[in-house]
Design a protein around this motif. Structure first.
Motif, PDB file in Angstrom:
ATOM      1  N   GLU A 190       0.807  -3.795   4.386  1.00 38.85           N
ATOM      2  CA  GLU A 190       2.607  -2.383   5.095  1.00 38.85           C
ATOM      3  C   GLU A 190       3.818  -2.822   4.332  1.00 38.85           C
ATOM      4  OE1 GLU A 190       1.701  -2.389   9.180  1.00 38.85           O
ATOM      5  OE2 GLU A 190      -0.567  -1.283   8.479  1.00 38.85           O
ATOM      6  N   ARG A 191       4.822  -3.931   4.158  1.00 34.04           N
ATOM      7  CA  ARG A 191       5.597  -4.437   3.896  1.00 34.04           C
ATOM      8  C   ARG A 191       5.804  -4.610   2.844  1.00 34.04           C
ATOM      9  NH1 ARG A 191       7.422 -10.452   5.232  1.00 34.04           N
ATOM     10  NH2 ARG A 191       8.939 -10.390   3.913  1.00 34.04           N
ATOM     11  N   ILE A 192       4.604  -4.776   2.057  1.00 28.85           N
ATOM     12  CA  ILE A 192       4.783  -4.858   0.238  1.00 28.85           C
ATOM     13  C   ILE A 192       4.769  -3.009  -0.245  1.00 28.85           C
ATOM     14  CG2 ILE A 192       3.683  -5.297  -2.021  1.00 28.85           C
ATOM     15  CD1 ILE A 192       2.294  -7.528  -0.476  1.00 28.85           C
ATOM     16  N   CYS A 193       3.586  -2.492   0.602  1.00 35.93           N
ATOM     17  CA  CYS A 193       3.489  -1.184   0.647  1.00 35.93           C
ATOM     18  C   CYS A 193       5.513  -0.094   0.397  1.00 35.93           C
ATOM     19  CB  CYS A 193       3.218  -0.221   0.793  1.00 35.93           C
ATOM     20  SG  CYS A 193       1.870  -0.396   0.241  1.00 35.93           S
ATOM     21  N   SER A 194       6.141  -1.295   1.473  1.00 34.81           N
ATOM     22  CA  SER A 194       7.368  -0.701   2.172  1.00 34.81           C
ATOM     23  C   SER A 194       8.183  -0.979   0.718  1.00 34.81           C
ATOM     24  CB  SER A 194       7.329  -0.730   3.437  1.00 34.81           C
ATOM     25  OG  SER A 194       9.273  -0.740   3.854  1.00 34.81           O
ATOM     26  N   GLU A 195       7.828  -2.292   0.801  1.00 32.43           N
ATOM     27  CA  GLU A 195       9.080  -2.899   0.037  1.00 32.43           C
ATOM     28  C   GLU A 195       9.442  -3.398  -1.640  1.00 32.43           C
ATOM     29  OE1 GLU A 195       9.886  -6.649   2.383  1.00 32.43           O
ATOM     30  OE2 GLU A 195      10.631  -5.748   3.788  1.00 32.43           O
TER      31      GLU A 195
END
Length: 249
Positions: A225-230
């Motif tokens: 989720e962090r990779i998708c967001s950032e």
């Protein structure tokens, strides 16, 4: 954007044959030190009629240095890689042996040059198998490597001071080596999807020694989720290079 399950599924089915990270192409970026290990190694080959390559993996890097010296031996500790290295290196007239860095299966003073890229380094054994005046070129992965992965997953991390340039140089000097060049860098390495992270953890199991998909599923999903967001997840590769020589007698 593919789902978490799709990306992880791809990583789990990716081949780990040899020491080949080509699956990560376009899924990661960065990670190259300022020096060029293969260029340094190639420059040393012309003055080294007898070569030993330690922890050769599938022979990928050694093969890239062809033509090789007439007497070339490659050693590999992980049994599944030995036939892969033999298949790749046999046409280059290199012999492949099984063995570990702590017990190199050759006689004393056999080689003029020892190469070691990302392999275990035993200073006493390298000194034993080198001829007087012989050289060592090694690129090592230090224990500060990619610790951001351990933090993100809540996994134990190695002692960051356990394996550094200073530690390696000290050990080599204890066994009579003169250090000719020594460099150390921390280099940004970027994961662009969670599949790349899972592949890396499969290929380099000592990064998170208890890695298991079920055990780390929740932090992996959070990292996805962090990779998708950032857009990416950045770690720091820890690399150091040493060229050293034994004294002439």
């Amino acid at each position: 954007m593919l789902s978490y399950n799709d990306l992880v599924g791809q990583a789990l089915h990716a081949s780990l044959r040899g020491w080949d990270f080509s699956w990560l192409r376009d899924r990661t970026s960065g990670g190259s030190p300022s020096w060029r290990y293969t260029e340094r190694a190639s420059a040393l080959l012309s003055a080294a009629p007898r070569l030993l390559d330690l922890d050769t993996g599938g022979g990928e890097v050694l093969a890239s240095l062809a033509p090789l010296p007439r007497h070339t031996v490659a050693m590999e500790a992980w049994q599944p890689n030995i036939p892969i290295a033999a298949e790749r290196l046999r046409p280059l007239s290199a012999t492949v042996l099984g063995g570990t860095a702590d017990a190199i299966p050759v006689s004393e003073a056999t080689f003029d040059l020892v190469l070691n890229r990302h392999g275990a380094l035993n200073a006493a054994e390298v000194a034993r198998v080198l001829t007087p005046g012989g050289r060592l070129l090694t690129q090592q992965v230090g224990t500060r490597n990619d610790v951001e992965l351990n933090v993100a997953l809540g996994a134990p991390a190695p002692d960051p001071e356990a394996w550094t340039l200073a530690v390696a140089v000290d050990r080599l000097r204890r066994y009579g080596f003169r250090v000719l060049d020594a460099r150390e860098e921390m280099i940004d390495y970027v994961f662009h999807d969670i599949g790349a992270v899972v592949f890396q953890l499969r290929a380099v199991p000592w990064q998170v020694r208890d890695f298991d998909l079920n055990r780390y599923e929740r932090p992996l999903q959070s990292l996805h989720e962090r990779i998708c967001s950032e857009g990416a997840f950045t770690v720091r590769n820890h690399r150091f290079l040493i060229e050293a020589a034994l004294p002439d007698i």
